[in-house]
Design an enzyme around this catalytic site. Structure first.
Site, PDB file in Angstrom:
ATOM      1  N   ARG A  77       0.839  -1.200   0.000  1.00 25.32           N
ATOM      2  CA  ARG A  77       0.000   0.000   0.000  1.00 25.32           C
ATOM      3  C   ARG A  77       0.882   1.262   0.000  1.00 25.32           C
ATOM      4  NH1 ARG A  77      -5.885   0.326  -0.135  1.00 25.32           N
ATOM      5  NH2 ARG A  77      -6.165   2.521   0.249  1.00 25.32           N
ATOM      6  N   ASN A 119     -11.718  16.654  -0.266  1.00 19.97           N
ATOM      7  CA  ASN A 119     -12.571  15.480  -0.508  1.00 19.97           C
ATOM      8  C   ASN A 119     -14.034  15.877  -0.355  1.00 19.97           C
ATOM      9  OD1 ASN A 119     -13.250  12.657  -0.818  1.00 19.97           O
ATOM     10  ND2 ASN A 119     -13.665  12.615   1.376  1.00 19.97           N
ATOM     11  N   THR A 120     -14.893  15.175  -1.056  1.00 20.59           N
ATOM     12  CA  THR A 120     -16.322  15.359  -0.828  1.00 20.59           C
ATOM     13  C   THR A 120     -16.907  14.045  -0.323  1.00 20.59           C
ATOM     14  OG1 THR A 120     -18.440  15.888  -1.811  1.00 20.59           O
ATOM     15  CG2 THR A 120     -16.784  15.054  -3.320  1.00 20.59           C
ATOM     16  N   HIS A 121     -17.719  14.163   0.730  1.00 18.15           N
ATOM     17  CA  HIS A 121     -18.260  12.977   1.399  1.00 18.15           C
ATOM     18  C   HIS A 121     -19.784  13.085   1.474  1.00 18.15           C
ATOM     19  CE1 HIS A 121     -18.441   9.604   4.129  1.00 18.15           C
ATOM     20  NE2 HIS A 121     -19.262  10.314   4.882  1.00 18.15           N
ATOM     21  N   ASP A 157     -12.182  10.521   6.769  1.00 13.54           N
ATOM     22  CA  ASP A 157     -13.176  11.602   6.722  1.00 13.54           C
ATOM     23  C   ASP A 157     -13.177  12.467   7.979  1.00 13.54           C
ATOM     24  OD1 ASP A 157     -14.015  10.687   4.181  1.00 13.54           O
ATOM     25  OD2 ASP A 157     -15.331   9.212   5.109  1.00 13.54           O
TER      26      ASP A 157
HETATM   27  C1  GRF Z   1     -20.160  11.092  -4.284  1.00 13.78           C
HETATM   28  O1  GRF Z   1     -21.394  11.080  -3.600  1.00 13.78           O
HETATM   29  C2  GRF Z   1     -19.011  11.083  -3.304  1.00 13.78           C
HETATM   30  O2  GRF Z   1     -19.221  11.830  -2.164  1.00 13.78           O
HETATM   31  C3  GRF Z   1     -18.946   9.622  -2.973  1.00 13.78           C
HETATM   32  O3  GRF Z   1     -19.117   8.983  -4.210  1.00 13.78           O
HETATM   33  C4  GRF Z   1     -19.925   9.801  -5.040  1.00 13.78           C
HETATM   34  C5  GRF Z   1     -19.162  10.014  -6.312  1.00 13.78           C
HETATM   35  O4  GRF Z   1     -20.005  10.338  -7.359  1.00 13.78           O
HETATM   36  N1  GRF Z   1     -17.758   9.276  -2.265  1.00 13.78           N
HETATM   37  P1  GRF Z   1     -19.456  10.680  -8.803  1.00 13.78           P
HETATM   38  O5  GRF Z   1     -18.446   9.607  -9.203  1.00 13.78           O
HETATM   39  O6  GRF Z   1     -18.818  12.045  -8.748  1.00 13.78           O
HETATM   40  O7  GRF Z   1     -20.665  10.656  -9.677  1.00 13.78           O
END
Ligand code: GRF
Length: 212
Positions: A77, A119-121, A157
């Protein structure tokens, strides 16, 4: 070097994806709509941890360089993490955006990009971290959930929160319906936050993110 209306350099973004890439597409569409200088950033490359995904196809259609860094191609990893850090570094990004990138990066990556890795969660952190944020919020019986755009630190996260969007949970929701509604909010939030970070710059004070 291109400059924004405020005279700042246009920022270079590398976007990392693992799936359908609709968040990537939202960034591409907004940059196309406003123009690179008005948005304040351009996407210079898209990376993934797997082949054959729609996210990569979207990048290719947009004429962007892509790269794939698969964990299974490396002995450990740690080696994968170093390779990913090097692949991203080659494009000299100011900001790296994980837009549905489903891997936890390691020490080397964070040493290079900590404090500028976004990052988006799909949940309201610190509730429901991890790979199943939507499913977990639903199973818990939460009445509101949403999405969180945050900087990545060495936890799962747990990094400083930049912005959040709220979505109501409906009685009839299943995971996929709820996730789709979250993603609508998430795409707008990500586009807005990345643009503001690029145009204005930021500082991180403990857990607080201040966009100048
Ligand atoms: C998003 O909801 C993100 O937060 C999650 O996976 C999804 C990704 O969607 N981890 P996309 O690939 O941008 O359509």
């Amino acid at each position: 070097m291109a400059a924004t209306p405020a005279g700042r350099a246009v920022k270079r973004l590398v976007v990392l994806v693992s799936g359908s890439g609709t968040n990537l597409q939202a960034l591409l569409d907004e940059i196309h709509r406003t123009g690179v200088t008005a948005y304040g950033a351009e996407i210079v490359a898209v990376g993934a941890d797997r082949d054959g995904i729609e996210g990569l196809a979207r990048a290719e259609l947009a004429g962007l360089p892509t790269f794939v860094c698969r964990v299974k191609d490396f002995g450990s990893r740690g080696e994968w993490d170093t390779a990913l850090a090097e692949a991203v570094s080659a494009f000299q990004p100011d900001l790296v955006v994980s837009a549905g990138f489903m891997k936890i990066v390691g020490k080397e990556f964070l040493a290079r990009f900590g404090g500028r890795f976004v990052n988006t969660h799909p949940a309201l952190l610190p509730s429901f971290p991890g790979a199943h944020g939507v499913r977990d919020a639903l199973a818990y019986g939460a009445k509101v959930t949403g999405c969180t755009v945050h900087f990545v630190d060495d936890g799962v996260d747990t990094g400083p929160i930049i912005a959040q969007g709220v979505v109501e949970v409906r009685d009839e929701d299943d995971e996929s319906a709820l996730h789709e509604r979250i993603k609508e909010v998430e795409r707008r939030l990500l586009v807005e936050v990345v643009g503001r970070l690029a145009r204005n710059g930021h500082r991180i004070e403990g857990r607080k993110v201040v966009i100048q």
